[in-house]
Design a protein around this motif. Structure first.
Motif, PDB file in Angstrom:
ATOM      1  N   TYR A  57       0.786  -1.245   0.000  1.00 25.13           N
ATOM      2  CA  TYR A  57       0.000   0.000   0.000  1.00 25.13           C
ATOM      3  C   TYR A  57       0.817   1.295   0.000  1.00 25.13           C
ATOM      4  O   TYR A  57       0.289   2.340  -0.356  1.00 25.13           O
ATOM      5  CB  TYR A  57      -0.933   0.037   1.223  1.00 25.13           C
ATOM      6  CG  TYR A  57      -1.935  -1.085   1.268  1.00 25.13           C
ATOM      7  CD1 TYR A  57      -2.910  -1.205   0.279  1.00 25.13           C
ATOM      8  CD2 TYR A  57      -1.916  -2.017   2.300  1.00 25.13           C
ATOM      9  CE1 TYR A  57      -3.832  -2.246   0.324  1.00 25.13           C
ATOM     10  CE2 TYR A  57      -2.840  -3.046   2.354  1.00 25.13           C
ATOM     11  CZ  TYR A  57      -3.795  -3.159   1.362  1.00 25.13           C
ATOM     12  OH  TYR A  57      -4.699  -4.174   1.402  1.00 25.13           O
ATOM     13  N   LYS A  85       7.335  -6.528  26.466  1.00 24.72           N
ATOM     14  CA  LYS A  85       7.414  -5.452  25.488  1.00 24.72           C
ATOM     15  C   LYS A  85       8.749  -4.707  25.554  1.00 24.72           C
ATOM     16  O   LYS A  85       9.195  -4.332  26.643  1.00 24.72           O
ATOM     17  CB  LYS A  85       6.312  -4.419  25.785  1.00 24.72           C
ATOM     18  CG  LYS A  85       4.918  -4.890  25.487  1.00 24.72           C
ATOM     19  CD  LYS A  85       4.530  -4.698  24.041  1.00 24.72           C
ATOM     20  CE  LYS A  85       4.693  -3.291  23.549  1.00 24.72           C
ATOM     21  NZ  LYS A  85       4.579  -3.192  22.100  1.00 24.72           N
ATOM     22  N   THR A  92       3.611   5.108   8.652  1.00 27.86           N
ATOM     23  CA  THR A  92       2.442   4.937   7.768  1.00 27.86           C
ATOM     24  C   THR A  92       1.171   4.637   8.557  1.00 27.86           C
ATOM     25  O   THR A  92       0.119   4.407   7.963  1.00 27.86           O
ATOM     26  CB  THR A  92       2.706   3.794   6.768  1.00 27.86           C
ATOM     27  OG1 THR A  92       2.945   2.597   7.522  1.00 27.86           O
ATOM     28  CG2 THR A  92       3.896   4.091   5.878  1.00 27.86           C
ATOM     29  N   THR A  93       1.282   4.569   9.901  1.00 26.58           N
ATOM     30  CA  THR A  93       0.076   4.462  10.745  1.00 26.58           C
ATOM     31  C   THR A  93      -0.046   5.759  11.539  1.00 26.58           C
ATOM     32  O   THR A  93       0.955   6.467  11.747  1.00 26.58           O
ATOM     33  CB  THR A  93       0.156   3.279  11.746  1.00 26.58           C
ATOM     34  OG1 THR A  93       1.275   3.499  12.619  1.00 26.58           O
ATOM     35  CG2 THR A  93       0.324   1.946  11.056  1.00 26.58           C
ATOM     36  N   LEU A  99      -0.566   5.967  14.704  1.00 23.28           N
ATOM     37  CA  LEU A  99       0.222   5.820  15.929  1.00 23.28           C
ATOM     38  C   LEU A  99       1.699   6.130  15.680  1.00 23.28           C
ATOM     39  O   LEU A  99       2.364   6.785  16.478  1.00 23.28           O
ATOM     40  CB  LEU A  99       0.047   4.401  16.493  1.00 23.28           C
ATOM     41  CG  LEU A  99       0.609   4.185  17.884  1.00 23.28           C
ATOM     42  CD1 LEU A  99      -0.301   3.278  18.696  1.00 23.28           C
ATOM     43  CD2 LEU A  99       1.998   3.585  17.847  1.00 23.28           C
ATOM     44  N   ASP A 152      10.193   0.596  15.061  1.00 19.57           N
ATOM     45  CA  ASP A 152      10.933   0.126  16.249  1.00 19.57           C
ATOM     46  C   ASP A 152      12.021  -0.879  15.850  1.00 19.57           C
ATOM     47  O   ASP A 152      13.177  -0.784  16.281  1.00 19.57           O
ATOM     48  CB  ASP A 152       9.982  -0.548  17.258  1.00 19.57           C
ATOM     49  CG  ASP A 152       9.305   0.452  18.188  1.00 19.57           C
ATOM     50  OD1 ASP A 152       9.415   1.670  17.957  1.00 19.57           O
ATOM     51  OD2 ASP A 152       8.654   0.015  19.168  1.00 19.57           O
ATOM     52  N   LEU A 198       7.359  -1.656  12.716  1.00 18.17           N
ATOM     53  CA  LEU A 198       8.442  -1.598  11.726  1.00 18.17           C
ATOM     54  C   LEU A 198       9.492  -0.537  12.076  1.00 18.17           C
ATOM     55  O   LEU A 198      10.697  -0.786  11.971  1.00 18.17           O
ATOM     56  CB  LEU A 198       7.871  -1.351  10.329  1.00 18.17           C
ATOM     57  CG  LEU A 198       8.942  -1.526   9.255  1.00 18.17           C
ATOM     58  CD1 LEU A 198       8.514  -2.546   8.208  1.00 18.17           C
ATOM     59  CD2 LEU A 198       9.301  -0.216   8.608  1.00 18.17           C
ATOM     60  N   GLU A 253       2.969  -7.420  15.782  1.00 18.53           N
ATOM     61  CA  GLU A 253       3.768  -7.363  17.019  1.00 18.53           C
ATOM     62  C   GLU A 253       4.490  -8.692  17.271  1.00 18.53           C
ATOM     63  O   GLU A 253       5.607  -8.706  17.791  1.00 18.53           O
ATOM     64  CB  GLU A 253       2.827  -7.030  18.192  1.00 18.53           C
ATOM     65  CG  GLU A 253       3.487  -6.809  19.536  1.00 18.53           C
ATOM     66  CD  GLU A 253       4.236  -5.461  19.634  1.00 18.53           C
ATOM     67  OE1 GLU A 253       3.837  -4.477  18.984  1.00 18.53           O
ATOM     68  OE2 GLU A 253       5.232  -5.424  20.397  1.00 18.53           O
ATOM     69  N   LYS A 262      -4.026  -4.760  20.304  1.00 20.59           N
ATOM     70  CA  LYS A 262      -3.150  -3.805  19.648  1.00 20.59           C
ATOM     71  C   LYS A 262      -2.603  -2.854  20.713  1.00 20.59           C
ATOM     72  O   LYS A 262      -3.249  -2.660  21.762  1.00 20.59           O
ATOM     73  CB  LYS A 262      -3.923  -2.979  18.617  1.00 20.59           C
ATOM     74  CG  LYS A 262      -4.626  -3.748  17.542  1.00 20.59           C
ATOM     75  CD  LYS A 262      -3.701  -4.397  16.543  1.00 20.59           C
ATOM     76  CE  LYS A 262      -2.814  -3.436  15.808  1.00 20.59           C
ATOM     77  NZ  LYS A 262      -1.807  -4.106  14.986  1.00 20.59           N
ATOM     78  N   ASP A 320       3.580   9.294  17.385  1.00 24.07           N
ATOM     79  CA  ASP A 320       4.342   8.822  18.528  1.00 24.07           C
ATOM     80  C   ASP A 320       5.538   7.949  18.156  1.00 24.07           C
ATOM     81  O   ASP A 320       6.690   8.385  18.241  1.00 24.07           O
ATOM     82  CB  ASP A 320       3.391   8.055  19.470  1.00 24.07           C
ATOM     83  CG  ASP A 320       4.010   7.753  20.814  1.00 24.07           C
ATOM     84  OD1 ASP A 320       5.223   7.990  20.982  1.00 24.07           O
ATOM     85  OD2 ASP A 320       3.310   7.286  21.718  1.00 24.07           O
TER      86      ASP A 320
END
Ligand SMILES: NC(=O)c1ccc[n+]([C@@H]2O[C@H](COP(=O)([O-])OP(=O)(O)OC[C@H]3O[C@@H](n4cnc5c(N)ncnc54)[C@H](O)[C@@H]3O)[C@@H](O)[C@H]2O)c1
Length: 351
Positions: free
Chosen positions: A41, A142, A120-121, A123, A100, A98, A64, A254, A127
């Motif tokens: 995309y 995490k 591309t998101t 979030l 991260d 991605l 994730e 998520k 951030d």
């Protein structure tokens, strides 16, 4: 668009800057890191806008569950097989998972090569792509392995959001809500944020709310002090997110879905311990539950989540550290919370 041109994202300039750097032969080779969705995309948009035509493409699996050392190894191998050297550049085109991973891989390959984040998101745009926290999950916890390392640029372009699912789009709002509780600006605080149109005002929102994070990071890059306030909602949120991957009782959550629960419960705790106004917590809960499903948790889930919190990187000497707000909304770091208040906060969330 609700706000004037000054709030439009500076798409063209950022792409031109990157193109000029690449054209000036500052880099020996360029790698574009993608997952299967951003390959499908977003790559074409990026190539058309940046005009970059000589690059190597590396595609990883999305999700994730792939933010782990095996994915890093596969990327390091590809870099190696294409003879990437210290003067190579990685362009991370994707969401928070991605950027991260890509940031971590770039910062550790040959002791560190340059990288650019193109989130591309939503979030990622507000951030994850900013601030230089890179890393991967380890033993179901995490972000247990990682380094602080700043991207050379972050290119913000809301055109990528057109193909993002509505659920992924709304996920970004967990961190935007959080930022709205961390600003002194009456124009950007939560009461003002919820007057905006979450779709048509998006360029304004990305611009202003990513700036709140960047301003905080600028004064404390390595999270020794003030930057810790960005963890509001994340002590409980991260533990809940990790738990959802470990447990059979819950669907995998998520990041945004877990953080919104963390934010509501931690603001409720702020009310109980510091008199942060309950009506603000009620409003956050009311607005959030329009966009996020309520997560049902049993007593044993809560116990397991509490145990996971003790692994949180924000802790010191075995005690669990929270970021809370005081009566006037000022963030307080390294706060201790007893188990009974934690249980009460989930009772409030569930009612
Ligand atoms: N480093 C930081 O400071 C920081 C801050 C917050 C969150 N994070 C991390 O960010 C991660 C969550 O990021 P996320 O919510 O962006 O999730 P994500 O990266 O998993 O992306 C969500 C999904 O959307 C797909 N996708 C991405 N862009 C798309 C597009 N334009 N069109 C269609 N599909 C697209 C992805 O392939 C994926 O399936 C978590 O791992 C979290 O820990 C990091």
């Amino acid at each position: 668009m609700r706000k004037s041109n000054q709030n439009k994202l500076m798409k063209k300039d950022q792409y031109s800057l990157l193109k000029e750097k690449i054209k000036s032969k500052e880099f020996n080779s360029v790698f574009v890191l993608l997952d299967e969705n951003t390959d499908k995309y977003c790559l074409e948009i990026f190539i058309n806008k940046s005009g970059i035509n000589t690059y190597n493409k590396i595609v990883i699996k999305s999700g994730e569950e792939n933010k782990n050392i095996d994915t890093c190894i596969s990327i390091w191998k590809e870099l190696n097989s294409h003879k990437a050297d210290r003067k190579s550049l990685i362009i991370n085109l994707g969401g928070g998972v991605l950027t991260d991973i890509g940031g971590f891989v770039a910062s550790t390959y040959l002791r560190g090569i340059e990288f650019v984040n193109v989130p591309t998101t939503l979030l990622g745009m507000v951030d994850a792509a900013h601030g230089g926290k890179t890393g991967i999950d380890f033993l179901s916890l995490k972000n247990q392995i990682g380094v602080f390392s700043m991207p050379m640029y972050v290119i913000l372009d809301s055109d990528y959001l057109k193909t993002l699912s509505k659920q992924e789009y709304l996920n970004g709002y967990a961190e935007i809500f959080k930022h709205s509780f961390l600003t002194n600006s009456t124009d950007l605080n939560f009461d003002s944020l919820i007057k905006l149109d979450f779709f048509s005002d998006i360029d304004f929102i990305i611009n202003k709310y990513s700036h709140i994070k960047n301003k905080i990071v600028k004064v404390d890059k390595h999270e020794s002090n003030i930057r810790k306030i960005l963890n509001l909602g994340h002590t409980i949120g991260h533990a809940l997110e990790s738990y959802s991957y470990l447990s059979n009782n819950l669907n995998e959550l998520k990041h945004g879905e877990a953080i919104i629960v963390g934010l509501i419960t931690e603001l409720y705790i702020s009310n109980q311990l510091n008199n942060f106004p309950l009506k603000k917590v009620d409003k956050l809960k009311e607005v959030s539950l329009k966009y996020f499903d309520k997560i049902r948790l049993t007593d044993s889930d809560l116990e397991a989540i509490y145990d996971l919190m003790t692994f949180d990187k924000k802790n010191n000497k075995g005690s669990v550290n929270f970021v809370l707000l005081d009566k006037s909304g000022k963030p307080l770091i390294d706060q201790k919370v007893d188990n009974d208040i934690y249980i009460k906060a989930f009772a409030y969330y569930s009612e």
